[in-house]
Design a protein around this motif. Structure first.
Motif, PDB file in Angstrom:
ATOM      1  N   ALA A 369      -6.767  28.511  15.466  1.00 22.96           N
ATOM      2  CA  ALA A 369      -7.357  29.252  14.486  1.00 22.96           C
ATOM      3  C   ALA A 369      -8.297  28.707  13.512  1.00 22.96           C
ATOM      4  CB  ALA A 369      -6.477  30.024  13.653  1.00 22.96           C
ATOM      5  N   ALA A 370      -8.254  27.380  13.550  1.00 25.20           N
ATOM      6  CA  ALA A 370      -8.956  26.436  12.881  1.00 25.20           C
ATOM      7  C   ALA A 370     -10.446  26.293  13.571  1.00 25.20           C
ATOM      8  CB  ALA A 370      -8.421  25.268  12.456  1.00 25.20           C
ATOM      9  N   ILE A 371     -10.333  26.353  15.007  1.00 27.29           N
ATOM     10  CA  ILE A 371     -11.531  26.064  15.508  1.00 27.29           C
ATOM     11  C   ILE A 371     -12.744  26.979  14.990  1.00 27.29           C
ATOM     12  CG2 ILE A 371     -12.606  26.104  17.767  1.00 27.29           C
ATOM     13  CD1 ILE A 371      -9.935  25.566  19.065  1.00 27.29           C
ATOM     14  N   PRO A 372     -12.859  27.916  14.971  1.00 24.40           N
ATOM     15  CA  PRO A 372     -14.164  28.600  14.452  1.00 24.40           C
ATOM     16  C   PRO A 372     -14.577  28.072  13.045  1.00 24.40           C
ATOM     17  CG  PRO A 372     -12.634  30.402  15.305  1.00 24.40           C
ATOM     18  CD  PRO A 372     -11.756  29.022  15.117  1.00 24.40           C
ATOM     19  N   THR A 373     -13.852  27.662  12.042  1.00 23.40           N
ATOM     20  CA  THR A 373     -14.198  27.569  10.684  1.00 23.40           C
ATOM     21  C   THR A 373     -14.971  25.977  11.023  1.00 23.40           C
ATOM     22  OG1 THR A 373     -12.451  28.407   9.732  1.00 23.40           O
ATOM     23  CG2 THR A 373     -13.497  26.584   8.552  1.00 23.40           C
ATOM     24  N   GLY A 374     -14.112  25.022  11.872  1.00 27.69           N
ATOM     25  CA  GLY A 374     -14.564  23.764  11.959  1.00 27.69           C
ATOM     26  C   GLY A 374     -16.125  23.603  12.880  1.00 27.69           C
ATOM     27  N   VAL A 375     -16.408  24.524  13.719  1.00 33.90           N
ATOM     28  CA  VAL A 375     -17.418  24.750  14.501  1.00 33.90           C
ATOM     29  C   VAL A 375     -18.479  24.960  13.631  1.00 33.90           C
ATOM     30  CG1 VAL A 375     -18.894  25.775  16.293  1.00 33.90           C
ATOM     31  CG2 VAL A 375     -16.496  24.975  16.733  1.00 33.90           C
ATOM     32  N   ALA A 376     -18.319  26.204  12.838  1.00 33.72           N
ATOM     33  CA  ALA A 376     -19.298  26.673  11.823  1.00 33.72           C
ATOM     34  C   ALA A 376     -19.655  25.778  10.814  1.00 33.72           C
ATOM     35  CB  ALA A 376     -18.857  27.833  11.207  1.00 33.72           C
ATOM     36  N   TYR A 377     -18.529  24.684  10.506  1.00 28.96           N
ATOM     37  CA  TYR A 377     -19.185  23.777   9.517  1.00 28.96           C
ATOM     38  C   TYR A 377     -20.236  22.751  10.044  1.00 28.96           C
ATOM     39  CZ  TYR A 377     -18.528  19.480   6.845  1.00 28.96           C
ATOM     40  OH  TYR A 377     -18.838  18.273   6.335  1.00 28.96           O
ATOM     41  N   TRP A 378     -19.539  22.306  11.163  1.00 32.54           N
ATOM     42  CA  TRP A 378     -20.543  21.439  11.673  1.00 32.54           C
ATOM     43  C   TRP A 378     -22.040  21.991  11.901  1.00 32.54           C
ATOM     44  CZ3 TRP A 378     -19.269  16.622  11.042  1.00 32.54           C
ATOM     45  CH2 TRP A 378     -18.015  16.164  11.389  1.00 32.54           C
ATOM     46  N   VAL A 379     -22.209  23.441  12.234  1.00 31.74           N
ATOM     47  CA  VAL A 379     -23.507  23.986  12.436  1.00 31.74           C
ATOM     48  C   VAL A 379     -24.218  23.983  11.095  1.00 31.74           C
ATOM     49  CG1 VAL A 379     -24.642  26.120  13.172  1.00 31.74           C
ATOM     50  CG2 VAL A 379     -22.865  24.996  14.592  1.00 31.74           C
ATOM     51  N   ASN A 380     -23.379  24.285  10.251  1.00 30.33           N
ATOM     52  CA  ASN A 380     -24.253  24.640   8.866  1.00 30.33           C
ATOM     53  C   ASN A 380     -24.500  23.264   8.217  1.00 30.33           C
ATOM     54  OD1 ASN A 380     -24.008  27.442   8.581  1.00 30.33           O
ATOM     55  ND2 ASN A 380     -21.847  27.429   7.991  1.00 30.33           N
ATOM     56  N   LEU A 381     -23.925  22.205   8.601  1.00 28.09           N
ATOM     57  CA  LEU A 381     -24.262  21.123   7.969  1.00 28.09           C
ATOM     58  C   LEU A 381     -25.563  20.613   8.696  1.00 28.09           C
ATOM     59  CD1 LEU A 381     -23.096  18.442   6.294  1.00 28.09           C
ATOM     60  CD2 LEU A 381     -22.256  17.702   8.522  1.00 28.09           C
ATOM     61  N   VAL A 382     -25.707  20.505   9.979  1.00 32.83           N
ATOM     62  CA  VAL A 382     -26.777  20.251  10.746  1.00 32.83           C
ATOM     63  C   VAL A 382     -28.006  20.784  10.346  1.00 32.83           C
ATOM     64  CG1 VAL A 382     -27.947  20.150  12.966  1.00 32.83           C
ATOM     65  CG2 VAL A 382     -25.541  19.391  12.713  1.00 32.83           C
ATOM     66  N   ARG A 383     -27.934  22.265   9.907  1.00 26.82           N
ATOM     67  CA  ARG A 383     -28.725  22.962   9.662  1.00 26.82           C
ATOM     68  C   ARG A 383     -29.291  22.842   7.952  1.00 26.82           C
ATOM     69  NH1 ARG A 383     -27.534  28.420  13.191  1.00 26.82           N
ATOM     70  NH2 ARG A 383     -28.209  27.621  15.133  1.00 26.82           N
ATOM     71  N   HIS A 384     -28.352  22.610   7.358  1.00 29.44           N
ATOM     72  CA  HIS A 384     -28.485  22.308   5.911  1.00 29.44           C
ATOM     73  C   HIS A 384     -29.190  20.878   5.841  1.00 29.44           C
ATOM     74  CE1 HIS A 384     -27.926  22.444   1.632  1.00 29.44           C
ATOM     75  NE2 HIS A 384     -27.449  21.438   1.510  1.00 29.44           N
ATOM     76  N   LEU A 385     -28.805  19.728   6.452  1.00 30.19           N
ATOM     77  CA  LEU A 385     -29.129  18.359   6.554  1.00 30.19           C
ATOM     78  C   LEU A 385     -30.748  18.349   7.254  1.00 30.19           C
ATOM     79  CD1 LEU A 385     -26.422  18.130   5.376  1.00 30.19           C
ATOM     80  CD2 LEU A 385     -26.609  15.470   6.600  1.00 30.19           C
ATOM     81  N   LEU A 386     -30.837  19.090   8.042  1.00 25.31           N
ATOM     82  CA  LEU A 386     -32.172  18.961   9.041  1.00 25.31           C
ATOM     83  C   LEU A 386     -32.671  20.369   9.207  1.00 25.31           C
ATOM     84  CD1 LEU A 386     -30.778  16.667  11.997  1.00 25.31           C
ATOM     85  CD2 LEU A 386     -31.807  16.022   9.657  1.00 25.31           C
ATOM     86  N   PRO A 387     -33.116  20.848   7.808  1.00 28.31           N
ATOM     87  CA  PRO A 387     -33.639  22.465   8.064  1.00 28.31           C
ATOM     88  C   PRO A 387     -35.244  22.145   8.825  1.00 28.31           C
ATOM     89  CG  PRO A 387     -34.040  21.651   5.699  1.00 28.31           C
ATOM     90  CD  PRO A 387     -32.930  20.394   6.519  1.00 28.31           C
ATOM     91  N   PRO A 388     -35.575  23.115   9.454  1.00 26.43           N
ATOM     92  CA  PRO A 388     -36.934  23.338   9.875  1.00 26.43           C
ATOM     93  C   PRO A 388     -37.873  23.066   8.825  1.00 26.43           C
ATOM     94  CG  PRO A 388     -35.445  25.010  10.697  1.00 26.43           C
ATOM     95  CD  PRO A 388     -34.758  24.599   9.686  1.00 26.43           C
ATOM     96  N   GLY A 389     -38.719  22.126   9.199  1.00 29.22           N
ATOM     97  CA  GLY A 389     -39.801  22.048   8.275  1.00 29.22           C
ATOM     98  C   GLY A 389     -39.672  20.961   6.934  1.00 29.22           C
TER      99      GLY A 389
END
Length: 394
Positions: A369-389
């Motif tokens: 049940a922790a898998i969705p949270t972990g995946v979402a965190y990684w995705v959010n981290l990438v998009r937060h650190l490397l935002p388009p533009g």
């Protein structure tokens, strides 16, 4: 997390759970993660990533590029299992006697692969992400070997991030702090050599067992009387071996164990004092003392900027009510510390739920049940650190 990304994770979840169960059933220990590495490689290639294998023997790095930016980050998961007989009784329990995933590395690997799938399908970021799958976290510091074999030279990155599950922390919650997170882990072995003899005539022997008892007691005084009480330190003798029968004083005794600290100067003090006390007490008993002392894991220390960036990604993932910034450091160790010595970064925790067995317990299991949270965190981290533009959001 966008609605589309959340829906994508829900769609991927059954396959990710099946993959996690497969990894759990086929545990592999340090530098023997051949099957696991092959499955990781297969999954990354299926996503269209550029895949590199063989770093630290069984390590795998997958690279994903998006946009025209050159900024890059690394995300790390561990591959290995433990030498432990599983007693969980699960339908997907270990098929390999004496080996099991008792620390959740099967879950860590699955969550990072899930993030690779999501980001490859919808690369809403600008830059480069290196997905690092590291062997041999348990006991033998595969992270150190990856660094020494050129991880950061071959795959330049400005920061590196890791994540570990935490039994006892509720599902859907995460935690991060700046500064020390986990302690160093040094390991020692002391060999005391004297003169064996008959147990009835101790005056004709030079008894290493008596000296060993004095040394163990003296070592505990290092923490209580030499280390500043404000600091943290641990000296644990975890193995004593000497003798073969009841009426013979042995010639040799071996003491072994581990020490823990957060600061290098405390490590220095502990090692120097242990050596001085062992040699002095041994000499007083007419013995030879040989202390082997290895600094295997440095302390895991989060840099402030990267810890704050990880916090922002957590807030976007689970909301402010589910983020812990007050979790204290622990005296456990993590070889991610070697990576944090080479690059700034942050090591965070994700809730594995309450009421279940602890890590390194033969009945432990990672909580799917922790898998969705972990995946979402990684995705959010990438998009937060490397935002388009441009620059990361703050």
């Amino acid at each position: 997390m966008t609605t589309d990304a959340g829906e994508r994770i829900r769609t991927l979840l059954p396959g990710l759970i099946a993959l996690r169960h497969e990894l759990h059933a086929h545990p592999e220990t340090a530098f023997e993660e051949y099957r696991t590495a092959a499955r990781v490689t297969e999954e990354l290639e299926r996503c269209g990533l550029e895949v590199h294998t063989g770093l630290a023997g069984t390590g795998v790095v997958g690279t994903l590029r998006a946009g025209g930016g050159s900024r890059s980050i690394g995300l790390r998961a561990d591959l290995d299992a433990l030498d432990l007989e599983e007693t969980s009784g699960l339908p997907y329990a270990s098929t390999r006697p004496g080996k099991m995933h008792a620390c959740g590395h099967d879950g860590h690997t699955t969550m990072l692969l899930g993030a690779a799938r999501c980001l490859a399908a919808s690369p809403e970021f600008d830059g480069v992400v290196h997905f690092i799958f590291q062997p041999a976290e348990e006991n033998v510091a595969g992270g150190r070997r990856m660094v020494e074999e050129g991880l950061f030279e071959r795959f330049p990155m400005e920061a590196v991030f890791g994540m570990h599950n935490m039994p006892g922390l509720e599902l859907g919650r995460m935690g991060v702090r700046s500064g020390p997170v986990m302690a160093s882990a040094d390991f020692f072995e002391l060999i005391l050599t004297g003169l064996g003899g008959h147990g009835a005539y101790p005056h004709k022997a030079r008894d290493p067992i008596l000296a060993a008892a004095h040394i163990i007691t003296a070592w505990q005084g290092i923490v209580s009387r030499q280390v500043d009480p404000i600091e943290s330190a641990v000296i644990s003798v975890t193995r004593i071996h000497g003798g073969h029968t009841t009426n013979v004083i042995p010639e040799r005794v071996t003491l072994a164990g581990t020490t823990r600290a957060f600061k290098i100067e405390i490590q220095d003090l502990i090692e120097q004092s242990m050596r001085q006390l062992a040699e002095g007490i041994a000499a007083a008993h007419g013995l030879d003392a040989r202390l082997g002392y290895e600094r295997r894991y440095p302390s895991t220390v989060n840099s402030e900027r990267e810890a704050n960036l990880a916090l922002e990604a957590m807030l976007a993932t689970v909301g402010p009510d589910n983020v812990r910034t007050d979790l204290p450091p622990t005296m456990g160790a993590e070889d991610f510390g070697w990576m944090l010595r080479a690059r700034p970064g942050a090591y965070v925790v994700i809730g594995n739920g309450t009421g279940g067995p602890a890590l390194h317990n033969p009945g432990y299991d990672f909580n799917d049940a922790a898998i969705p949270t972990g995946v979402a965190y990684w995705v959010n981290l990438v998009r937060h650190l490397l935002p388009p533009g441009g620059k990361p959001e703050r």
